[in-house]
Write a protein that holds these residues in place. Structure first.
Motif, PDB file in Angstrom:
ATOM      1  N   ALA A  20       1.410   0.374  -4.676  1.00  0.00           N
ATOM      2  CA  ALA A  20       0.511   1.495  -4.955  1.00  0.00           C
ATOM      3  C   ALA A  20       1.107   2.785  -4.402  1.00  0.00           C
ATOM      4  O   ALA A  20       1.515   2.832  -3.237  1.00  0.00           O
ATOM      5  N   SER A  21       1.198   3.820  -5.236  1.00  0.00           N
ATOM      6  CA  SER A  21       1.669   5.136  -4.828  1.00  0.00           C
ATOM      7  C   SER A  21       3.070   5.037  -4.208  1.00  0.00           C
ATOM      8  O   SER A  21       4.011   4.615  -4.863  1.00  0.00           O
ATOM      9  N   HIS A  65      -2.281   4.017 -14.183  1.00  0.00           N
ATOM     10  CA  HIS A  65      -2.391   5.359 -13.604  1.00  0.00           C
ATOM     11  C   HIS A  65      -3.633   6.059 -14.144  1.00  0.00           C
ATOM     12  O   HIS A  65      -3.919   5.994 -15.340  1.00  0.00           O
ATOM     13  N   HIS A 120      -6.513   9.225  -7.687  1.00  0.00           N
ATOM     14  CA  HIS A 120      -5.575   8.496  -6.833  1.00  0.00           C
ATOM     15  C   HIS A 120      -6.347   7.451  -6.032  1.00  0.00           C
ATOM     16  O   HIS A 120      -7.388   7.762  -5.436  1.00  0.00           O
ATOM     17  N   THR A 121      -5.848   6.237  -6.003  1.00  0.00           N
ATOM     18  CA  THR A 121      -6.500   5.043  -5.443  1.00  0.00           C
ATOM     19  C   THR A 121      -7.791   4.707  -6.197  1.00  0.00           C
ATOM     20  O   THR A 121      -8.551   3.860  -5.749  1.00  0.00           O
ATOM     21  N   HIS A 166       0.811  -1.215   0.000  1.00  0.00           N
ATOM     22  CA  HIS A 166       0.000   0.000   0.000  1.00  0.00           C
ATOM     23  C   HIS A 166       0.848   1.270   0.000  1.00  0.00           C
ATOM     24  O   HIS A 166       2.073   1.242   0.095  1.00  0.00           O
ATOM     25  N   GLU A 211      -5.935  -0.135   0.948  1.00  0.00           N
ATOM     26  CA  GLU A 211      -5.639   0.875  -0.078  1.00  0.00           C
ATOM     27  C   GLU A 211      -6.924   1.566  -0.530  1.00  0.00           C
ATOM     28  O   GLU A 211      -7.276   1.633  -1.708  1.00  0.00           O
ATOM     29  N   SER A 213       2.958  -1.300 -10.934  1.00  0.00           N
ATOM     30  CA  SER A 213       2.957   0.020 -10.292  1.00  0.00           C
ATOM     31  C   SER A 213       1.594   0.660 -10.489  1.00  0.00           C
ATOM     32  O   SER A 213       1.200   0.950 -11.621  1.00  0.00           O
ATOM     33  N   TRP A 214       0.881   0.853  -9.395  1.00  0.00           N
ATOM     34  CA  TRP A 214      -0.386   1.589  -9.435  1.00  0.00           C
ATOM     35  C   TRP A 214      -0.105   3.024  -8.996  1.00  0.00           C
ATOM     36  O   TRP A 214       0.383   3.254  -7.890  1.00  0.00           O
ATOM     37  N   TYR A 215      -0.388   3.969  -9.887  1.00  0.00           N
ATOM     38  CA  TYR A 215      -0.182   5.407  -9.630  1.00  0.00           C
ATOM     39  C   TYR A 215       1.083   5.645  -8.793  1.00  0.00           C
ATOM     40  O   TYR A 215       1.086   6.295  -7.746  1.00  0.00           O
TER      41      TYR A 215
END
Length: 256
Positions: free
Chosen positions: A107-108, A199, A231-232, A34, A42, A130-132
């Motif tokens: 994430a982030s 993203h 975001h998220t 997270h 998350e 990779s998330w955002y």
């Protein structure tokens, strides 16, 4: 959703808490990491992803980094190096449970943590997501670690930041020192692993252009921009569903 609660120790005797979902008896598993100030849900995004992976018979493990969620530790003691140790301890735990093939999703801020792992030590990691991702700590969009905050941390030992939801969090001086010395994206550019970048185009916390820029420099990237995703992927069910779908497909194909 049936997930097993697991407690285990990281370095400095930090107690970590995680959730294991194992719909498959094989030795493949996805680790979910997270973001800063978050937890293993998350903001609900990991809940949705775990459900999708469960339906596709993919094992998952998600956990709270030190100083987050149910895990122990003070916020001002949290460091990047400490979170890397938490990830390494998590991989060791899963190896002790006989898992031997991994995909890691961050994430982030969690995306920066997985970027900084020494992959020469982990040949059994098959891919990254990779998330955002907050992959460049020095990017001008970074509002969490400003020069002003850094100066306060130098004087006081930590900087107190008030987040958008009104809660306050303390960032220690060591964390600031790491932020201003590390460049996570440089590590990703050296990897031959398949990497999926997801993203949202409406992300005001970490601009989607960062994922575009980093993905172009990687050896085997896949980039998916989610229209109107925040975001998220909060407050946008369609964006979340799209992110979950493309991520699930990538994971299923990578594990083949």
């Amino acid at each position: 959703m049936n997930e097993e609660k697991i407690e285990y120790r990281s370095t400095n005797n930090v107690l970590l808490k995680g959730l294991l979902s194992r719909p498959n008896s094989n030795k493949k598993i996805v680790i979910l990491c997270h973001g800063l100030g978050g937890n293993k849900s998350e903001n609900g995004a990991f809940d949705a992803l775990v459900l999708s992976l469960l339906q596709n018979k993919i094992n998952t493990f998600r956990f709270d980094f030190r100083s987050h969620g149910e895990s122990t530790g003070k916020d001002y003691e949290m460091t990047i190096s400490g979170e890397i140790e938490d990830l390494k301890s998590t991989i060791s735990l899963l190896k002790s449970l006989d898992y031997n093939e991994f995909i890691i999703l961050g994430a982030s801020f969690g995306a920066s943590i997985i970027s900084l792992l020494n992959y020469k030590d982990y040949s059994n990691i098959k891919g990254l997501v990779s998330w955002y991702g907050a992959l460049d700590y020095q990017d001008p969009s970074n509002k969490a670690f400003t020069k002003e905050g850094y100066e306060i941390a130098k004087k006081e030992g930590f900087y107190t930041r008030e987040k958008n939801n009104g809660t306050k969090v303390n960032y220690g001086l060591k964390l600031f020192d790491e932020v201003y010395s590390l460049k996570p994206y440089e590590n990703l550019e050296q990897l031959s692993l398949p990497i999926l970048f997801v993203h949202g185009t409406a992300d005001k916390t970490v601009p989607y252009e960062l994922s575009v820029k980093v993905s172009k420099k990687c050896q085997t990237p896949t980039l998916k921009l989610i229209k109107d995703g925040e975001h998220t992927f909060r407050n946008n069910d369609k964006a979340l569903q799209e992110a979950v779908a493309v991520t699930t497909k990538f994971i299923v194909n990578t594990f083949k």
